[in-house]
Design an enzyme around this catalytic site. Structure first.
Site, PDB file in Angstrom:
ATOM      1  N   THR A  91       0.779  -1.347  -0.124  1.00  0.00           N
ATOM      2  CA  THR A  91      -0.011  -0.056   0.075  1.00  0.00           C
ATOM      3  C   THR A  91       0.722   1.170  -0.076  1.00  0.00           C
ATOM      4  O   THR A  91       1.110   1.843   1.207  1.00  0.00           O
ATOM      5  CB  THR A  91      -0.947  -0.138   1.227  1.00  0.00           C
ATOM      6  OG1 THR A  91      -1.499  -1.132   1.392  1.00  0.00           O
ATOM      7  CG2 THR A  91      -1.821   1.087   1.063  1.00  0.00           C
ATOM      8  N   GLN A  92       1.274   1.549  -1.109  1.00  0.00           N
ATOM      9  CA  GLN A  92       2.383   2.509  -1.329  1.00  0.00           C
ATOM     10  C   GLN A  92       1.431   3.972  -1.613  1.00  0.00           C
ATOM     11  O   GLN A  92       2.115   5.239  -1.543  1.00  0.00           O
ATOM     12  CB  GLN A  92       3.580   2.364  -2.079  1.00  0.00           C
ATOM     13  CG  GLN A  92       4.433   1.245  -1.810  1.00  0.00           C
ATOM     14  CD  GLN A  92       5.253   1.652  -0.585  1.00  0.00           C
ATOM     15  OE1 GLN A  92       5.204   2.673  -0.255  1.00  0.00           O
ATOM     16  NE2 GLN A  92       5.552   0.404  -0.042  1.00  0.00           N
TER      17      GLN A  92
END
Length: 260
Positions: free
Chosen positions: A33-34
Site C-alpha cells: 500500500t504505497q
C-alpha cells in the site's frame, strides 16, 4: 558506469552484459500500500478526570470524493481501550483483524491478565515499525485511549513510521492543525487533569468536530464519540454536528456578485 545521457548511472553493457528486465516482471497484483486510495482523516482525543474521550468522523474519502459516509473509525479493544484510526481504510481493516485475533487470544489465556491501553499501544507501535522497516508500511496514524497499568488515563499516538507521542490531548490528520489549538485554549498545559470533567472533554470534542466539518474538506458532519472510564466504555456512533448552518456565508462581504 555509462555516461551517455540515455543510460546515465547504469552498469556498462560491454562489461556487465545487458540488464535482464525479466526481474521486473510480476505474476500478481502489487500488494504494497504505497498509495492509499480510501482514507479517513482526523481522530481527536482528550484526557479528563477519570478517563479519556475520543472522537472521529464517519467518512472515508476516495481521493477527494466523499465516497463512504458510514465508516466507523473507532475500535473498542476489550473493556478498557479504544483505538482511533486515521489514514488508509484497508490498512485499518487489517489492523482491526489483528486486534480481534489478539483479543481472542488474550481472553483464552490462562493467566487472567489482559492487555491495557498502554500495552496495546506499545504492541501496535512495534507493528508499525516492523512494517516500515520492511518498506511495506501501514499507512495509518492512530490514537490509543484507555488506562495504563497503574489505572491512570492513557492517551498516545503512533504513525506509519512507528513514531509515538503522548500528551493530554492529541489529534491526527487535519485535526492536528485545527483541533489542537482549540483544545490548548480550552485546556492549557498547566491545567490539572482533576479540573477537566467528562462533560467538558466531550463538549470540547464536539466543538472540534464542528470546526473540522466547516474547515476540512475531507470531513463529515456525522461522527463517532467514545469515553473510557472505570465504569467501562461508552460509544456513540451516529452523532450529528449540532446547529450547523451555512447562513453566515450570506453576511460575508467582498466575494462573489455582492454589491452591498
Amino acid at each position: 558506469m555509462e555516461h551517455f545521457p540515455e543510460a546515465w548511472g547504469r552498469p556498462r553493457n560491454d562489461i556487465y552484459g545487458p540488464y535482464d528486465h525479466s526481474y521486473l516482471q510480476t505474476t500478481g497484483p502489487k500488494a504494497h500500500t504505497q498509495s492509499p486510495a480510501v482514507t479517513g482523516t482526523s481522530v481527536i482525543g482528550v484526557k479528563f478526570n477519570g478517563g479519556v474521550a475520543i472522537a472521529s468522523d464517519n467518512l472515508a474519502s476516495y481521493g477527494s470524493l466523499a465516497r463512504f459516509t458510514d465508516v466507523k473509525r473507532l475500535r473498542v479493544f476489550g473493556d478498557s481501550a479504544i483505538v482511533g484510526f486515521g489514514g488508509d481504510v484497508s490498512d485499518m481493516q487489517h489492523i482491526d483483524r489483528l486486534l480481534n485475533s489478539i483479543d481472542i487470544r488474550e481472553n483464552y489465556s490462562s493467566d487472567g491478565n489482559l492487555l491495557n491501553a498502554k500495552n496495546l499501544h506499545t504492541y501496535l507501535s512495534k507493528v508499525f515499525y516492523k512494517r516500515r522497516s520492511e518498506f511495506n508500511p501501514l499507512w495509518n496514524h492512530i490514537l490509543v485511549a484507555g488506562f495504563d497499568g497503574d489505572g491512570k488515563p492513557f492517551l498516545s499516538s503512533a504513525d506509519l513510521l512507528g513514531t509515538t507521542f503522548s500528551a493530554p490531548h492529541l489529534a491526527t490528520g487535519f485535526g492536528a492543525h485545527l483541533a489542537i489549538p482549540i483544545l490548548r485554549r480550552l485546556f492549557p498545559e498547566d491545567t490539572p487533569l482533576e479540573n477537566i470533567s467528562k462533560e467538558q472533554a466531550v463538549e470540547a470534542l464536539r466543538e472540534c468536530i464542528k470546526v473540522l466539518w466547516y474547515r476540512d474538506a475531507r470531513s463529515l458532519d456525522k461522527f463517532s464519540i467514545a469515553t473510557v472510564t472505570k465504569d467501562g466504555i461508552e460509544v456513540k456512533e451516529d452523532e450529528k454536528v449540532e446547529a450547523q448552518s451555512w447562513a453566515f456565508a450570506e453576511t460575508i462581504r467582498g466575494y462573489g456578485a455582492q454589491v452591498n
